[in-house]
Design a protein around this motif. Structure first.
Motif, mmCIF file in Angstrom:
data_model
loop_
_atom_site.group_PDB
_atom_site.id
_atom_site.type_symbol
_atom_site.label_atom_id
_atom_site.label_comp_id
_atom_site.label_asym_id
_atom_site.label_seq_id
_atom_site.Cartn_x
_atom_site.Cartn_y
_atom_site.Cartn_z
ATOM 1 N N ALA A 193 0.848 -1.188 0.000
ATOM 2 C CA ALA A 193 0.000 0.000 0.000
ATOM 3 C C ALA A 193 0.890 1.248 0.000
ATOM 4 O O ALA A 193 1.781 1.370 0.840
ATOM 5 C CB ALA A 193 -0.928 -0.003 1.210
ATOM 6 N N TRP A 194 0.641 2.143 -0.939
ATOM 7 C CA TRP A 194 1.585 3.241 -1.137
ATOM 8 C C TRP A 194 1.707 4.143 0.087
ATOM 9 O O TRP A 194 2.764 4.693 0.350
ATOM 10 C CB TRP A 194 1.196 4.054 -2.374
ATOM 11 C CG TRP A 194 -0.046 4.898 -2.226
ATOM 12 C CD1 TRP A 194 -1.330 4.516 -2.424
ATOM 13 C CD2 TRP A 194 -0.096 6.279 -1.844
ATOM 14 N NE1 TRP A 194 -2.198 5.547 -2.187
ATOM 15 C CE2 TRP A 194 -1.458 6.656 -1.837
ATOM 16 C CE3 TRP A 194 0.869 7.232 -1.517
ATOM 17 C CZ2 TRP A 194 -1.876 7.941 -1.510
ATOM 18 C CZ3 TRP A 194 0.438 8.520 -1.195
ATOM 19 C CH2 TRP A 194 -0.913 8.862 -1.190
ATOM 20 N N GLN A 195 0.625 4.260 0.889
ATOM 21 C CA GLN A 195 0.721 5.086 2.098
ATOM 22 C C GLN A 195 1.723 4.491 3.079
ATOM 23 O O GLN A 195 2.410 5.228 3.797
ATOM 24 C CB GLN A 195 -0.649 5.204 2.776
ATOM 25 C CG GLN A 195 -1.693 5.944 1.960
ATOM 26 C CD GLN A 195 -2.530 5.005 1.103
ATOM 27 O OE1 GLN A 195 -2.091 3.891 0.791
ATOM 28 N NE2 GLN A 195 -3.724 5.427 0.742
ATOM 29 N N ALA A 196 1.818 3.149 3.113
ATOM 30 C CA ALA A 196 2.764 2.496 4.018
ATOM 31 C C ALA A 196 4.199 2.688 3.562
ATOM 32 O O ALA A 196 5.133 2.510 4.355
ATOM 33 C CB ALA A 196 2.441 1.006 4.121
ATOM 34 N N LEU A 198 5.447 5.585 2.362
ATOM 35 C CA LEU A 198 5.894 6.977 2.491
ATOM 36 C C LEU A 198 7.029 7.152 3.493
ATOM 37 O O LEU A 198 8.000 7.868 3.203
ATOM 38 C CB LEU A 198 4.703 7.873 2.854
ATOM 39 C CG LEU A 198 3.599 7.978 1.793
ATOM 40 C CD1 LEU A 198 2.494 8.918 2.264
ATOM 41 C CD2 LEU A 198 4.161 8.442 0.456
ATOM 42 N N SER A 206 8.123 10.966 -1.157
ATOM 43 C CA SER A 206 6.827 11.095 -0.489
ATOM 44 C C SER A 206 6.053 12.290 -1.040
ATOM 45 O O SER A 206 4.840 12.209 -1.297
ATOM 46 C CB SER A 206 7.014 11.246 1.022
ATOM 47 O OG SER A 206 7.596 10.090 1.588
ATOM 48 N N THR A 210 2.433 11.948 -3.135
ATOM 49 C CA THR A 210 1.226 12.600 -2.629
ATOM 50 C C THR A 210 0.762 13.749 -3.525
ATOM 51 O O THR A 210 -0.420 14.097 -3.531
ATOM 52 C CB THR A 210 1.466 13.135 -1.205
ATOM 53 O OG1 THR A 210 2.640 13.964 -1.187
ATOM 54 C CG2 THR A 210 1.653 11.987 -0.221
ATOM 55 N N LYS A 213 -1.803 12.024 -8.536
ATOM 56 C CA LYS A 213 -2.680 10.887 -8.377
ATOM 57 C C LYS A 213 -1.953 9.625 -8.870
ATOM 58 O O LYS A 213 -1.090 9.704 -9.739
ATOM 59 C CB LYS A 213 -3.972 11.093 -9.159
ATOM 60 C CG LYS A 213 -4.840 12.226 -8.612
ATOM 61 C CD LYS A 213 -6.129 12.347 -9.401
ATOM 62 C CE LYS A 213 -7.014 13.455 -8.834
ATOM 63 N NZ LYS A 213 -8.277 13.595 -9.601
ATOM 64 N N TRP A 217 1.458 8.821 -11.753
ATOM 65 C CA TRP A 217 2.809 8.605 -11.239
ATOM 66 C C TRP A 217 3.814 8.346 -12.366
ATOM 67 O O TRP A 217 4.867 8.972 -12.415
ATOM 68 C CB TRP A 217 2.816 7.419 -10.270
ATOM 69 C CG TRP A 217 2.243 7.744 -8.918
ATOM 70 C CD1 TRP A 217 2.037 8.988 -8.390
ATOM 71 C CD2 TRP A 217 1.807 6.801 -7.930
ATOM 72 N NE1 TRP A 217 1.498 8.891 -7.130
ATOM 73 C CE2 TRP A 217 1.345 7.561 -6.823
ATOM 74 C CE3 TRP A 217 1.753 5.418 -7.870
ATOM 75 C CZ2 TRP A 217 0.841 6.963 -5.675
ATOM 76 C CZ3 TRP A 217 1.249 4.821 -6.722
ATOM 77 C CH2 TRP A 217 0.798 5.586 -5.635
ATOM 78 N N SER A 275 -2.150 1.318 -5.281
ATOM 79 C CA SER A 275 -2.825 2.594 -5.051
ATOM 80 C C SER A 275 -4.182 2.458 -4.400
ATOM 81 O O SER A 275 -4.807 3.461 -4.051
ATOM 82 C CB SER A 275 -2.987 3.331 -6.393
ATOM 83 O OG SER A 275 -3.761 2.547 -7.298
ATOM 84 N N THR A 282 -7.974 -3.560 6.801
ATOM 85 C CA THR A 282 -6.833 -2.776 7.285
ATOM 86 C C THR A 282 -5.893 -3.614 8.130
ATOM 87 O O THR A 282 -4.978 -3.081 8.745
ATOM 88 C CB THR A 282 -7.342 -1.580 8.112
ATOM 89 O OG1 THR A 282 -8.130 -2.071 9.202
ATOM 90 C CG2 THR A 282 -8.198 -0.646 7.266
ATOM 91 N N GLN A 285 -0.951 -4.532 5.160
ATOM 92 C CA GLN A 285 -0.605 -3.444 4.252
ATOM 93 C C GLN A 285 0.133 -3.926 3.006
ATOM 94 O O GLN A 285 0.504 -3.116 2.162
ATOM 95 C CB GLN A 285 0.263 -2.409 4.972
ATOM 96 C CG GLN A 285 -0.392 -1.740 6.166
ATOM 97 C CD GLN A 285 -0.344 -2.596 7.427
ATOM 98 O OE1 GLN A 285 0.677 -3.196 7.747
ATOM 99 N NE2 GLN A 285 -1.468 -2.662 8.126
#
Length: 310
Positions: A193-196, A198, A206, A210, A213, A217, A275, A282, A285
């Protein structure tokens, strides 16, 4: 009070058949109807024998547990110890749900004055059928989901990813359907997961991830100011809705999986930035490639994978 043996045997045969079928359904265990019905009949005979005082010991708690194991063995044959324990435990869960549904339904349709404990034994066939239907719905839509969730946790691994002196620790789920390899070097791909990612990739990357979109990328890679990260970037082809798609990936320094058998360390791996979210769950990840737990990189496998949920 008269006890009609044929009625007791028939009711227990029907209910045991339902319980055993739901046990197989909840645990995704294959079975043959001949064995299942034979086990249900044996369970009916066991229930019928309860009226004989001389064998009361057989109906103690240990005796009932032993009988349950025998019934499971007759219905499904011998499996591994772990599987047998799961089947016996599920058998009791289903039995409790079925009995609770029957009592709950009788409590619902009877008024307070007429309802009394034990009235389930004198209930009509219609009440028995309705309560059984309620229990079936509960097992299919609730119990199986919970059991599946618990069993799936056995494939969760604490995962440590290293890149450029930074570490992140996340929970990864082993995905046996993940056959995605990099185009260069046939490295197995871990979908993260891309948030993980960052905290792992540094401030410049990062900010880039962010700002744009996910669908932009690849088109805006020249706007990323981290040239060392760009040198590790690879494009990963995948199958998505509407045809082929491309994932943005990069080569980390290493990945460490913490398993019951010990830590698995590898540097031959590619991180694919995912993405979306993994099926609205949840708890993890990342989706881990099965080659990681085998401590080896498979040279076989498709370059095109199906994205989670597709």
């Amino acid at each position: 009070m008269y006890v009609y043996a044929d009625v007791v045997l028939l009711i227990n045969f029907i209910m045991n058949s339902i319980v055993l079928f739901l046990t197989a359904h909840a645990t995704c265990t294959g079975f043959r109807w001949q064995r299942l019905l034979l086990a249900a009949f044996c369970g009916g005979l066991y229930a019928l024998g309860e009226i004989i005082p001389k064998i009361a010991l057989v109906y103690s708690a240990p005796g009932k547990l032993a009988a349950s194991v025998i019934i499971i063995f007759v219905a499904f044959g011998y499996r591994s110890v772990k599987t047998m324990l799961m089947l016996v435990g599920t058998f009791y869960v289903v039995s409790f749900v079925l009995g609770g549904a029957a009592i709950g339904w009788l409590y619902f349709i009877q008024n307070e004055a007429s309802y009394r404990p034990g009235s389930i034994l004198a209930s009509s066939w219609s009440s028995l059928a309705i309560s059984s239907a309620i229990a079936v719905i509960l097992i299919i839509f609730i119990a199986r989901r919970l059991i599946h969730k618990l069993s799936r946790r056995q494939t969760f691994y604490q995962t440590k990813i290293e890149y450029d002196g930074r570490w992140v620790t996340i929970t990864g789920m082993l995905d046996t359907g993940n056959s995605l390899y990099s185009m260069i070097g046939k490295k197995p791909v871990v979908l993260l997961a891309w948030q993980a990612a960052l905290p792992l990739v540094g401030p410049a990357v990062s900010e880039y991830l962010t700002r744009y979109k996910p669908e932009g990328w690849l088109a805006n890679l020249d706007n990323c100011r981290d040239t060392s990260w760009l040198a590790r970037v690879e494009v990963i082809p995948c199958q998505s809705v509407g045809g082929r798609n491309m994932l943005l990936g990069f080569r980390p320094d290493s990945i460490v999986l913490i398993t019951p058998a010990g830590a698995i360390h590898t540097t031959e791996v590619l991180i694919g930035l995912y993405s979306d979210i993994f099926n609205c769950d949840t708890d993890y990840q990342a989706l881990l490639h099965p080659a990681l737990t085998a401590r080896a990189n498979s040279t076989e496998g498709a370059n095109i994978c199906a994205l989670p949920g597709q």
